[in-house]
Every structure is written in structure tokens, then in C-alpha cells.
Design a protein around this motif. Sequence first.
Motif, PDB file in Angstrom:
ATOM      1  N   TYR A 296      29.722  30.690  75.217  1.00  0.00           N
ATOM      2  CA  TYR A 296      29.725  31.667  76.316  1.00  0.00           C
ATOM      3  C   TYR A 296      29.308  30.908  77.566  1.00  0.00           C
ATOM      4  O   TYR A 296      28.178  30.445  77.676  1.00  0.00           O
ATOM      5  CB  TYR A 296      28.745  32.796  75.982  1.00  0.00           C
ATOM      6  N   LYS A 297      30.248  30.768  78.507  1.00  0.00           N
ATOM      7  CA  LYS A 297      29.940  29.986  79.715  1.00  0.00           C
ATOM      8  C   LYS A 297      29.531  30.909  80.839  1.00  0.00           C
ATOM      9  O   LYS A 297      30.346  31.688  81.344  1.00  0.00           O
ATOM     10  CB  LYS A 297      31.166  29.172  80.117  1.00  0.00           C
ATOM     11  N   PHE A 298      28.293  30.849  81.188  1.00  0.00           N
ATOM     12  CA  PHE A 298      27.819  31.604  82.354  1.00  0.00           C
ATOM     13  C   PHE A 298      26.930  30.672  83.170  1.00  0.00           C
ATOM     14  O   PHE A 298      27.000  29.457  82.998  1.00  0.00           O
ATOM     15  CB  PHE A 298      27.127  32.911  81.925  1.00  0.00           C
ATOM     16  N   LEU A 356      27.731  35.779  69.832  1.00  0.00           N
ATOM     17  CA  LEU A 356      26.446  36.501  69.835  1.00  0.00           C
ATOM     18  C   LEU A 356      25.408  35.607  70.520  1.00  0.00           C
ATOM     19  O   LEU A 356      25.223  34.459  70.131  1.00  0.00           O
ATOM     20  CB  LEU A 356      26.012  36.825  68.406  1.00  0.00           C
ATOM     21  N   LEU A 357      24.786  36.158  71.528  1.00  0.00           N
ATOM     22  CA  LEU A 357      23.723  35.424  72.238  1.00  0.00           C
ATOM     23  C   LEU A 357      22.372  36.013  71.827  1.00  0.00           C
ATOM     24  O   LEU A 357      22.120  37.205  72.049  1.00  0.00           O
ATOM     25  CB  LEU A 357      23.920  35.544  73.753  1.00  0.00           C
ATOM     26  N   HIS A 370      21.884  40.848  86.836  1.00  0.00           N
ATOM     27  CA  HIS A 370      23.031  39.974  86.602  1.00  0.00           C
ATOM     28  C   HIS A 370      24.161  40.844  86.077  1.00  0.00           C
ATOM     29  O   HIS A 370      23.968  42.049  85.840  1.00  0.00           O
ATOM     30  CB  HIS A 370      22.670  38.896  85.582  1.00  0.00           C
ATOM     31  N   ASP A 371      25.325  40.242  85.900  1.00  0.00           N
ATOM     32  CA  ASP A 371      26.406  40.974  85.232  1.00  0.00           C
ATOM     33  C   ASP A 371      26.983  40.080  84.150  1.00  0.00           C
ATOM     34  O   ASP A 371      26.696  38.883  84.095  1.00  0.00           O
ATOM     35  CB  ASP A 371      27.495  41.397  86.236  1.00  0.00           C
ATOM     36  N   ASP A 372      27.796  40.679  83.296  1.00  0.00           N
ATOM     37  CA  ASP A 372      28.523  39.909  82.283  1.00  0.00           C
ATOM     38  C   ASP A 372      29.984  39.920  82.717  1.00  0.00           C
ATOM     39  O   ASP A 372      30.866  40.378  81.995  1.00  0.00           O
ATOM     40  CB  ASP A 372      28.362  40.545  80.894  1.00  0.00           C
ATOM     41  N   ILE A 459      34.983  36.693  73.736  1.00  0.00           N
ATOM     42  CA  ILE A 459      35.387  35.683  74.721  1.00  0.00           C
ATOM     43  C   ILE A 459      36.866  35.409  74.461  1.00  0.00           C
ATOM     44  O   ILE A 459      37.225  34.963  73.362  1.00  0.00           O
ATOM     45  CB  ILE A 459      34.579  34.380  74.577  1.00  0.00           C
ATOM     46  N   ASP A 460      37.679  35.723  75.436  1.00  0.00           N
ATOM     47  CA  ASP A 460      39.135  35.700  75.254  1.00  0.00           C
ATOM     48  C   ASP A 460      39.648  34.257  75.257  1.00  0.00           C
ATOM     49  O   ASP A 460      39.603  33.583  76.290  1.00  0.00           O
ATOM     50  CB  ASP A 460      39.774  36.496  76.408  1.00  0.00           C
ATOM     51  N   PRO A 461      40.181  33.791  74.109  1.00  0.00           N
ATOM     52  CA  PRO A 461      40.664  32.391  74.052  1.00  0.00           C
ATOM     53  C   PRO A 461      41.734  32.127  75.106  1.00  0.00           C
ATOM     54  O   PRO A 461      41.802  31.046  75.661  1.00  0.00           O
ATOM     55  CB  PRO A 461      41.228  32.264  72.642  1.00  0.00           C
TER      56      PRO A 461
END
Length: 492
Positions: A296-298, A356-357, A370-372, A459-461
Motif C-alpha cells: 500500500y503506497k501512501f 491489510l494494514l 488524512h484520507d485513503d 489495491i487495484d493491480p
Amino acid sequence: MCDKFFDFAGKKVAIDVNKLTYTKAFLSERTQFQGDIPSLKPPIPGSEGCHGTEKVLRRGFVCADCGCCNRRLFWNRWFCENRGFTLDATMQPYPDHVLEEEAAKFDGLMSRRRRQNAVNRGSAVSDLVEEAESAGDTTDRSISDKQMTEDSEVDESDIDEDDSDMAGAGQSKKNTNGTLESTVRESPSEVALDNGEVDLLATRLNRKVIRLMQNLSFGRYTARQYFLPDIDGNIIGSLTLFTSNPQINAMANGPNDLYRQLELLDIGLRRNPAAIVGHKLEGLTRHFQQNFGARYKFGVSVQSKGFDEAPEVILRALHRLRWAGQSAVKATTQMLTGRDCGPNAPPTETKDFNELLALGFMEDDRINYHDDGEKELGPTVAALSLGSPSVMRFRPKIKSGLGEFVAKRSNGKFFMDVLEVPMKHGDMMVMHGPAIQQLYEYAVEPMGGRRFSLTCRHIDPEKMASDEDRQDAAVKGAIPEYSHSFAYNGDI
Ligand SMILES: O=C(O)CCC(=O)C(=O)O
């Protein structure tokens, strides 16, 4: 004056004290100090009387080996970034009675906030906005330790008036044990504009913005669903809170078991760089993270393990959240069927979670607004709360244009929360609708000494930056076959 220290050159009288000289013998004295020299290095904090997540332990330590000051990087060990000195800091189980005390204080506080914020006085909504505007908007944002203590001192006379009003309103009632029972709406489509409905859950609710909501039941959970609009009043998504109870929490592999397992296992939780990365003044996140599944890249770069390496507790949480996500989205779709929600309508379906984080919060840790909203993310985000209670707050972003409905600071840059909800041990929250992440942001403030949250996303490939990322996600995000026996349906 002693001739062991000063050289009087044979004089016995008329000594000028401003012109004394030391004797040679005194100046060349080199006797070794015979006493104990205490170490100036403070000991590694903790152990005695500590369970492992106190504020004093999250601040950092002086390395016993090299004497350098270090940050607390890892959840359950001390690690010196200078020479690699490592010391185990395994947690003690967080005491049950402390969790119970925290929950009781929290309930008192939430009850008071609901009343203060006039959540259930429809006519007071506009007064509330004015009140908050004049108060400069920060008056009730975060809850201080002092408030927690004061608010915990709730006696018989401090019963939430709004809650007692509710029995009369027919939506909910207090049973003879004093606990609250919700009248569950079986069919969401029966509910239209919900502006006047009594709300048992929220501790802040701006009914000018959030006008549609419903009570639901899913398996053993009761749930409350709020629909978030854009500036034109079109619904862009929902927030669903699944409220747990002692019966759910105590079930085998339920929240109590999951919490206790997370305390004992080393799942890899650590703080990661969040500000001026790589610089000597680099700042770390306020909480500890470990990602599982697709990367998950944030804003923060978090280490990720594949689901095939994940311990059972993570996979059980994943299956629980899959169920919650699917249930919430189904109810959202039912509610919005036949309603024109415009171009930002939430999708009618969700997408399977492949990430899952896990977050660990010590005393005083929190997660700011924050937002996702990363472009690779699917439409649904679901989180399970374990341990100390917390508050989740939503506010519209400036670009939403919803500022006219909420109080703001005089510089016009800071918006009031439109929704604040409690998240207690075992509760789950589901956000559905990508536009929520574009127009709103949220913060989570734990109110106690030890909390975990486990949040699932898709997370959409197809939207990933490279083939390498896609391959990595395909491998790490694959849910192990054996874990399907952990599938959850709300009843077990
Ligand atoms: O701690 C929580 O419940 C939510 C965590 C969160 O906000 C996130 O993972 O983005």
C-alpha cells in the motif's frame, strides 16, 4: 587558611587574601577517587510496573552499549540505530481491569459529548454551528486526559438526556439493565430522509450535511450507517459502524482472542519515517505499522509481508472485515437504489480486499486527518478496532465546498468535524465510495494505553505503477487457501 593548600612563604601575619598562591604539593596531588562513580547513562526505561505501551516507553532510550540517544522504532524491542544493540521489550498483557476502566471513562465522555454537541436536538443544529464558529472551532476537537478524568466521574445525575429522550422517540430504549437497545430497521429502503432521527452513536453530527442514515443489524452486530453527500446533496458514499458487544468479543477467535494474540506475537510493527525522510531531523509516524498483502503506497513507506507469511490472527481479521465490507456495501446499495446520486455515486459492488494494514497505538499515539484517496485504491475500506477505545472524526475538505454548512476558523482554512463516532473494542467501520476520500478526511484518536487497528483495502493491480508492483501484489495479496476456513458470517 591552611598551609596544606596555600603557600605563605614563611609569613605569619599581614597575609593579603587576594594574593594567595597554592602550594606545589597541593597542585601536584593525584590521589585516585575511591568512591562509586554513578553512570550518567539513564537506564532503559520500563520493566518495573510497566506493561509495555506507556508514554515513557514510546519516547526513546539511551543505548546501554554506545550511550547514544535513540528513537523507539519497534513495537516490541529496543533497537540502537547507531550500533545495532537490540533488547527485547515484549509486552505484558494489557490488564483487563485497565481496559474496563478506560471503557467506562470513555462511555461517560462520549455520553457527555453527545449531549454537549446537541446530536439529538435537530432544532439546535444551526445553533451548534454558530456556537462553534464563535468558539473559534478548536474547543472540542481533541479530548484531553483531564477531560477523560473529569468526564469519567459520571453519576446518576449525569445520565444522557438525549438518550433518555430517545425512548420516547421510539427509536431506542433503555432496558432494565440500563443498556441501550436499538430498534433495528429491517429494510433500509423504508428510510428516506433521516434528518430528525435520534442517533445513539455519534458524538457530533451535523445534520445539515449528513441527512441520511439508518440503523441496521448484521449477524450479532448492530450497525449505524451514515451517508455522506457532496455540495449538491448527492450521496457519494457511506460510513458504517458495526458495534460489537461483550458476547461477540468473548467468542472463540473473536476480538478478545485477536487482541491477546496481537499483544504476544511479533507481527513486525514499527514506526516509519514520515517527515524530512533521511535527514537527521527525520520525523517518525506517531503509531507503529506492518502491512500485509499487496503493498500500500501512501505518504509513508511501510514494509509489507505476503498473506502467506501472515499469522492466523491477521487472516482471521481479514475474513471478518471481508464480511463487514460486503455487508455494508450491500446495505448501501439497497438504500440508494432508485435514488439519483449523480456522477460520484458509490459503486454498487465492492472489490475483494488484497491488503491489510496493522497499526499499533501506544499511550498518546494517534493518527491525524488524512484520507485513503490514493488512485490505486478500491472503493471500500474496512477497519477492526481492538483494545483501548478511540474516536473517529470526519470533516469535509476545503475543496468539497461544504464549508458553508460547517463552522470554520477565521482564516478560512480549517473545517469543523461533521461527524464524530466512537470506535470501541471489537467494533468495525466500513467506508464505501471513492469520492468520500476526495471530499472528506478523517482522524482517529485512541483514548487509552494500547490499541490495534487492522484496516483492509483493495489495491487495484491495473492502476499500479509497474509490472513489478503488479507481480508483487499478485503474490503477496493472494489469500491462502487454508485460511478460507476462517470465513466469518457475523454469527460465529
Ligand atoms: O486506526 C484506525 O482505526 C484507522 C486507521 C486509519 O485511519 C488508516 O489506516 O488509514
